[in-house]
Design an enzyme around this catalytic site. Structure first.
Site, PDB file in Angstrom:
ATOM      1  N   HIS A 167       0.820  -1.230   0.000  1.00 16.90           N
ATOM      2  CA  HIS A 167       0.000   0.000   0.000  1.00 16.90           C
ATOM      3  C   HIS A 167       0.849   1.273   0.000  1.00 16.90           C
ATOM      4  CE1 HIS A 167      -3.603  -2.332   0.472  1.00 16.90           C
ATOM      5  NE2 HIS A 167      -3.256  -2.812   1.653  1.00 16.90           N
ATOM      6  N   ASP A 203      -2.319 -10.663  -2.327  1.00 20.88           N
ATOM      7  CA  ASP A 203      -2.930 -10.173  -1.088  1.00 20.88           C
ATOM      8  C   ASP A 203      -4.413  -9.890  -1.353  1.00 20.88           C
ATOM      9  OD1 ASP A 203      -1.945  -8.695   1.706  1.00 20.88           O
ATOM     10  OD2 ASP A 203      -3.699  -7.720   0.808  1.00 20.88           O
ATOM     11  N   HIS A 205      -6.077  -7.469  -0.551  1.00 24.03           N
ATOM     12  CA  HIS A 205      -6.327  -6.059  -0.858  1.00 24.03           C
ATOM     13  C   HIS A 205      -5.524  -5.622  -2.080  1.00 24.03           C
ATOM     14  CE1 HIS A 205      -6.891  -6.607   3.553  1.00 24.03           C
ATOM     15  NE2 HIS A 205      -8.002  -5.932   3.302  1.00 24.03           N
ATOM     16  N   ASP A 291      -4.111 -13.169   3.337  1.00 27.35           N
ATOM     17  CA  ASP A 291      -5.365 -12.701   3.945  1.00 27.35           C
ATOM     18  C   ASP A 291      -6.594 -12.963   3.079  1.00 27.35           C
ATOM     19  OD1 ASP A 291      -4.373 -10.808   2.202  1.00 27.35           O
ATOM     20  OD2 ASP A 291      -4.586  -9.100   3.558  1.00 27.35           O
ATOM     21  N   TYR A 330      -3.557 -12.292   8.594  1.00 29.23           N
ATOM     22  CA  TYR A 330      -3.700 -11.833   9.974  1.00 29.23           C
ATOM     23  C   TYR A 330      -4.235 -12.856  10.953  1.00 29.23           C
ATOM     24  CZ  TYR A 330      -2.779  -7.704   7.327  1.00 29.23           C
ATOM     25  OH  TYR A 330      -2.182  -6.811   6.478  1.00 29.23           O
TER      26      TYR A 330
HETATM   27  C1  SP5 Z   1      -1.066  -5.284   3.836  1.00 23.88           C
HETATM   28  C2  SP5 Z   1      -2.509  -5.348   4.150  1.00 23.88           C
HETATM   29  O1  SP5 Z   1      -3.113  -6.414   4.096  1.00 23.88           O
HETATM   30  N1  SP5 Z   1      -3.076  -4.236   4.547  1.00 23.88           N
HETATM   31  C3  SP5 Z   1      -4.441  -4.310   4.826  1.00 23.88           C
HETATM   32  C4  SP5 Z   1      -4.925  -3.068   5.357  1.00 23.88           C
HETATM   33  C5  SP5 Z   1      -6.397  -3.140   5.352  1.00 23.88           C
HETATM   34  N2  SP5 Z   1      -6.903  -2.605   6.511  1.00 23.88           N
HETATM   35  C6  SP5 Z   1      -8.267  -2.287   6.338  1.00 23.88           C
HETATM   36  C7  SP5 Z   1      -8.789  -1.896   7.631  1.00 23.88           C
HETATM   37  C8  SP5 Z   1     -10.227  -1.633   7.571  1.00 23.88           C
HETATM   38  C9  SP5 Z   1     -10.741  -1.618   8.948  1.00 23.88           C
HETATM   39  N3  SP5 Z   1     -10.419  -2.823   9.664  1.00 23.88           N
HETATM   40  C10 SP5 Z   1     -11.098  -2.822  10.893  1.00 23.88           C
HETATM   41  C11 SP5 Z   1     -11.492  -4.213  11.292  1.00 23.88           C
HETATM   42  C12 SP5 Z   1     -12.508  -4.121  12.356  1.00 23.88           C
HETATM   43  N4  SP5 Z   1     -12.972  -5.431  12.688  1.00 23.88           N
HETATM   44 ZN    ZN Z   2      -4.167  -7.295   2.657  1.00 20.01          ZN
END
Ligand code: SP5
Ligand code: ZN
Length: 356
Positions: A167, A203, A205, A291, A330
């Site tokens: 990112h 990934d 995302h 993930d 994660y």
């Molecule tokens: C490297 C990578 O996988 N980064 C991922 C970042 C995505 N994070 C998004 C977060 C959105 C809010 N997450 C809150 C979870 C609440 N249960």
């Molecule tokens: Zn990710």
């Protein structure tokens, strides 16, 4: 397979993320890479320490202002007194100088570190504390060391790193990423080998940072399968199918957004499309996020261990010198085995096994 790893990767402790203004427990924790390194050893892979990344290798991808900020942000934050008053023990921005704020005119460098953070951060979830810089630097070091080994003849090397990188862009950080490890590896590979390099991003995302770093370049292709941002997922503003690259890079960017609930079959069809997109490259970088697994707390995709193993086999089909760089993933109970599944699929000598 050689796995490049450093204990310094665990020195970064974001402690939390600020999500919709609320401080929540962060999922990008040091334990992630400890578990993956332990799983790699248990599977007979060989752990190696990195050499240090050079300033020039970082500067080939990143803006010097961003790098300097990441280096000194924590000490500026301590000097600012924010840990005492109002009691914030991590660097977090509070204003964001959107380009339209100055009608496109140059943004001045603010005095306050909390404002300066807004010059480089695109979200509030990516905190900086003691040890963050040391881990960032160790991650980039592992990535370039993996490149060294592949250039010297290893067919595939895995950089088991955190914080992740995909990112992070030329002059911005976010999404738990600070410097773009995979992009630094790809840039280094371009310098060392003739012909185009491909970065394939598994990934869950979209790797918006990697995409933007290479958006106007033909010598590094970027392809990604990820949760559809149009379904409401991070990074929200990027990762759409019509982002194909620009200028000399036109056609060298391929996004395959998939809907929530996507399972192995459709995900692997996308991975095959990415493999075909990378065909004709001289080397491959895999941004390996695990993930997309069905139980991951950060994504609604439904990929299985078998899916990751098949993805490894599909990408190994290319027969290219390959650097695998860890991104997200994660679920602490499963990320070791998911990562091993991908590596196993990759090194299987025959690609005629079950591939979904
Ligand atoms: C490297 C990578 O996988 N980064 C991922 C970042 C995505 N994070 C998004 C977060 C959105 C809010 N997450 C809150 C979870 C609440 N249960
Ligand atoms: Zn990710």
């Amino acid at each position: 397979m050689k796995v490049v790893y450093s204990p310094d990767l665990t020195r970064h402790d974001p402690a939390a993320e600020i999500w919709v203004g609320v401080r929540i427990v962060g999922t990008e924790v040091a334990r992630r890479v400890e578990l993956i390194a332990a799983a790699a050893q248990a599977h007979g892979h060989q752990l190696l320490a990195p050499r240090s990344v050079t300033a020039a290798e970082i500067r080939a991808v990143h803006d010097p202002g961003l790098v300097e900020f990441l280096k000194i942000a924590w000490s500026l934050w301590q000097e600012s007194g924010y840990p005492r008053e109002p009691g914030q023990d991590r660097v977090v921005p509070y204003v964001f100088p959107l380009h339209s704020l100055t009608s496109g005119r140059a943004t001045r460098k603010p005095v306050s570190v909390a404002a300066l953070a807004g010059l480089y951060a695109f979200d509030t979830m990516t905190l900086i504390g003691p040890g963050t810089w040391e881990a960032i630097e160790a991650a980039a070091s592992c990535a370039v060391t993996a490149v060294d080994l592949v250039v010297a003849g290893d067919p595939v090397v895995f950089a088991a790193v955190r914080p992740p990188g995909h990112h992070a862009g030329r002059d911005f950080y976010g999404g738990s990423c600070y410097l773009n490890n995979a992009a630094i590896a790809a840039s280094r590979l371009v310098d060392q080998m003739d012909g185009p390099i491909s970065v394939i991003d598994l990934d869950a995302h979209h790797g918006n940072g990697t995409q933007e770093i290479f958006y106007r370049r033909a010598d590094v292709r970027y392809g990604s399968v990820h949760i559809d941002p149009a379904a409401g997922y991070f990074p929200h503003f990027l990762g759409f199918g019509d982002e194909r690259g620009e200028g000399p890079g036109e056609g060298a960017n391929l996004n395959i957004p998939v809907p929530p609930g996507t399972r192995d079959r459709d995900w692997l069809t996308a991975v095959e499309e990415l493999r075909d997109f990378a065909d004709g490259s001289t080397a491959l970088v895999v941004s390996l996020g695990v993930d997309a697994w069905s139980g991951d707390p950060e994504s609604p995709l439904e990929v299985t261990h078998q899916g990751y193993q098949s993805a490894g086999t599909v990408l190994a089909d290319l027969g290219l010198p390959t650097v695998i760089v860890l991104e997200g993933g994660y679920d602490l109970a499963e990320i070791g085995s998911l990562t091993m599944s991908f590596l196993e699929g990759f090194v299987k000598t025959s690609s005629t096994g079950p591939s979904g």
